[in-house]
Design an enzyme around this catalytic site. Structure first.
Site, PDB file in Angstrom:
ATOM      1  N   SER A  28      40.038  35.883  43.612  1.00 42.73           N
ATOM      2  CA  SER A  28      39.847  36.614  42.358  1.00 42.73           C
ATOM      3  C   SER A  28      39.528  35.640  41.223  1.00 42.73           C
ATOM      4  CB  SER A  28      41.094  37.429  42.017  1.00 42.73           C
ATOM      5  OG  SER A  28      42.156  36.573  41.670  1.00 42.73           O
ATOM      6  N   HIS A  29      39.013  36.194  40.144  1.00 43.27           N
ATOM      7  CA  HIS A  29      38.573  35.389  39.007  1.00 43.27           C
ATOM      8  C   HIS A  29      39.687  34.475  38.498  1.00 43.27           C
ATOM      9  CE1 HIS A  29      36.138  34.483  35.446  1.00 43.27           C
ATOM     10  NE2 HIS A  29      37.256  34.589  34.761  1.00 43.27           N
TER      11      HIS A  29
END
Length: 764
Positions: free
Chosen positions: A721-722
């Site tokens: 994820s970011h």
């Protein structure tokens, strides 16, 4: 009993009708005056061990303070010194006390309990008729009430008798119902333990929550059950009979748009990504063509990814139908064994979608399937060829989004009408923004897989891998540099970003600069550099040859890893600019039709796009206002339903269990700090030296890294994820994806301890 704290008053009320461990209580002033008498009374009244429990009047507030005051277990009733010290400690823990007229109670300590836990008789957020039972196989209830342990959570609809019976909860439900009869018109917070199959009540408190309007939950859940049953039985071109749903798989809607997104956010996400773009991307990269099947479905306002569609999209058309069926059956069987482990790690831990230098990783996964050796070799070799072809497609996708930048500026500067502009921008965003981004993001995933395989094969160590990632000149690094150099330059490049990219009601960096960047971290930026040694290059080439990669060498591979990660962030930055411009045009449109700005977030982008190609006799403003009010009402209604993060069968909507989530811990550091829960950012915030807690975080939350934060915790997110990428990049200790239930417990406390090496999060 009128002037007693609620906890003591309630125990007095139920002690003759329920099994309640015996207890005595007294005021602090009494203890100070008659210490020896009270200690003697305790020694006589209790035969073995005791627990000293708090009973502060502050715990009776509408804002629950349960678990915030000290309770000390396992104290011998015969040890006067230990009793005295413990009692004084508990009284001392009552912060802001105005007098010594405070109570505590001493209770029999049960040291042979099978289970200990807490029950909420209604949903804590909205008082909906759903029970929550949070328990542990331990004697210490404070592990649950303090948030130090998530324990096991059972959440169920109280009116579903069949589900209650099927899950052996009749006995527990009977106790809860009887307590509700004694405390009518109240929601309850019940502490309990189970020993020798007997349920003992330790405490009963009011559960303060907003009361909701009358809703026919039974009907709406039954309708959803029918919908899921129809979808499960649906026959299509997709391989496999199983059909599961998850909030955190593949495009991770829970992380990007949240568990209950408003209509505009949901429809923007669907139209720009999960309707067709996501599958077009898979097809372009060489995966199975699934004919633009939608990936995301909304159940009572909660977005779910369809796992059958998702996993099918990673298959290969060149494989026989029999081989594809074997793979699908294997993936679903494995997923069902550990759903809460795999639901945000399907691509990295379960489904074969690329091959790196360490092909044994994928062989080990497939060895648990019923594929024979020949079939496993076919899978490995074909995905190896796919991987090599994906690597070679990077430059084409970079060119595509670069062309999109020119088209975007042309449309932005045009004098087109608002509706026309929105349609054209949306079209460019899909075809030249989110599509190349989806491709490049997949390439970056492949790049990181290769990097991880270098670590697995000991070509580089973990520290070298970390430095390599930190050495990549990313958007976040550029943000930090521009922030120090020029506000104008910074806003020109990054002013369009906003926390939760798809949520129009959140102000962007340009609109809210003084709030997001009030306290900028002035620390000198530490530029990391990493160069692969000659020996490491040789080892990479050796393994590329061993795995029969023919079109790439070590230099090309390293360049691909760096470039794919950098360009993923750059292409994301581009398409979020278009989203911001669409929002600007929607605000212009709302002014024109005199629509309340607060209603824009409830508009449906599909309805707006329809006006480009259709004309109706009904005025545009009437249609949009009517639609916005309807969607607002639906959004409000949907807040009352708490669905599971994973739906495997139709019964999961009535009852689901949530074991402790498996968060991704970043770095091996530990940190003890005050924390801040970032929710509605409307006032000046100071994040310095704090652990930041965010439910779901996308690129718009990158402003937090301009502050001197100590750590980060999110409810949703996985290893790719970011925020995982960002925290790896900056070496910030983090726990990404702790789960919604654990997150809700943590945010009730002032200070958190995060130990990433031992993978522990606890309250202090």
């Amino acid at each position: 009993m009128k002037n007693l704290p609620e906890k003591i008053k309630n125990l007095e009320k139920i002690k003759r009708k329920f099994i309640v461990p015996k207890f005595i209580y007294f005021r602090e002033s009494e203890f100070k005056k008659n210490k020896e008498i009270i200690l003697k009374k305790i020694s006589k009244f209790f035969t073995k061990k005791t627990i000293i429990r708090s009973a502060s009047f502050q715990e009776d507030n509408e804002i629950s303070n349960a678990g915030k005051f000290l309770s000390i277990p396992n104290i011998s009733s015969k040890n006067n010194l230990e009793l005295e010290i413990s009692i004084e400690k508990v009284f001392k823990s009552y912060k802001n006390k105005k007098s010594t007229d405070q109570y505590l109670f001493v209770q029999e300590y049960i040291d042979n309990a099978d289970e200990v836990g807490v029950i909420f008789t209604a949903d804590t957020k909205n008082s909906a008729p759903f029970r929550t039972i949070n328990f542990n196989s331990t004697n210490d209830t404070s592990l649950i009430t303090s948030g130090k342990s998530n324990g096991k959570i059972i959440y169920y609809f109280k009116n579903s008798k069949e589900i209650i019976k099927k899950n052996n909860l009749q006995k527990m439900e009977k106790v809860i119902s009887n307590l509700e009869n004694i405390f009518p018109n109240q929601f309850l917070d019940i502490e309990f333990l189970v020993t020798k199959k007997k349920i003992k009540i330790l405490q009963v408190r009011n559960l303060y929550t907003d009361k909701i309007q009358k809703i026919n939950f039974t009907k709406h859940l039954k309708d959803l059950e029918k919908k899921i049953l129809k979808m499960t039985k649906e026959t299509s071109q997709l391989i496999g009979k199983n059909r599961y749903f998850s909030t955190m798989t593949d495009w991770n809607p829970a992380e990007i748009i949240g568990l209950k997104p408003k209509t505009l956010a949901l429809t923007m996400y669907k139209s720009l990504i999960t309707d067709t773009i996501w599958s077009e991307s898979r097809k372009e990269l060489g995966y199975k063509d699934i004919n633009k099947m939608p990936l995301l479905y909304s159940f009572l306002g909660t977005p779910f990814i369809d796992l059958r569609t998702d996993i099918n999209s990673f298959l290969l058309d060149k494989h026989s139908e029999n081989l594809q069926k074997k793979l699908i059956k294997f993936y679903f069987n494995e997923f069902k064994k550990k759903p809460y482990f795999y639901y945000d790690k399907i691509e990295s831990k379960l489904v074969i979608n690329c091959i790196s230098l360490n092909s044994s990783k994928y062989r080990n996964i497939l060895s648990k399937s019923n594929l024979n050796k020949r079939e496993i070799n076919i899978v490995i070799n074909d995905y190896k060829e796919l991987t090599e072809n994906i690597i070679l497609k990077l430059s084409d996708n970079i060119k595509k989004y670069k062309l999109g930048e020119k088209l975007f500026l042309k449309i932005k500067k045009s004098k087109n009408s608002t509706i026309n502009k929105i349609f054209l921008l949306h079209n460019v965003c899909k075809n030249y923004g989110t599509l190349p981004f989806a491709n490049i993001a997949r390439m970056a995933f492949v790049g990181v897989e290769f990097l991880n395989s270098m670590s697995d094969l000991k070509i580089i160590n973990n520290d070298e891998k970390k430095i390599f990632l930190e050495s990549i000149h990313s958007i976040s690094t550029e943000m930090k540099i521009l922030l120090k150099q020029s506000k104008k330059s910074f806003l020109n490049k990054f002013g369009h970003l906003r926390p939760n990219t798809y949520e129009i009601s959140n102000k962007n960096y340009k609109e809210n600069y003084s709030i997001y960047f009030k306290n900028i971290n002035k620390q000198k930026i530490d530029y990391k550099k990493f160069y692969f040694s000659k020996k490491q290059i040789q080892l990479i080439n050796k393994n590329l040859n061993k795995e029969k990669f023919r079109k790439i060498d070590a230099r090309k591979l390293i360049n691909f890893i760096k470039k794919s990660i950098t360009e993923r962030e750059a292409s994301k930055l581009f398409f979020t600019k278009i989203i911001d411009e669409i929002f600007s045009q929607l605000k212009i449109l709302s002014d024109r039709i005199e629509l309340d700005k607060r209603l824009i977030k409830h508009l449906d982008i599909y309805k707006i796009l329809e006006f480009y190609e259709k004309f109706s006799h009904e005025d545009l403003d009437i249609q949009l206002k009517k639609d916005a009010f309807k969607n607002k009402k639906s959004y409000s209604h949907n807040q009352n339903y708490n669905l599971p993060n994973i739906i495997i069968n139709k019964e999961d909507i009535y009852l689901f269990e949530e074991n402790q989530a498996s968060p991704t811990f970043i770095t091996n550091k530990e940190v003890l700090s005050k924390f801040i829960h970032l929710k509605n950012i409307s006032n000046t915030i100071n994040l310095d030296n704090k652990i930041v807690c965010i439910e779901n975080a996308d690129p718009g939350f990158d402003f937090v890294f301009s502050h001197k934060i100590k750590g980060l915790i999110t409810a949703f997110g996985g290893p790719n994820s970011h925020m995982s990428i960002r925290c790896n990049e900056f070496g910030i200790p983090a726990a990404i994806g702790v789960g919604d239930k654990k997150f809700q417990q943590l945010i009730n406390y002032d200070t958190l301890f995060l130990d990433c090496k031992k993978k522990v999060i606890s309250t202090v």
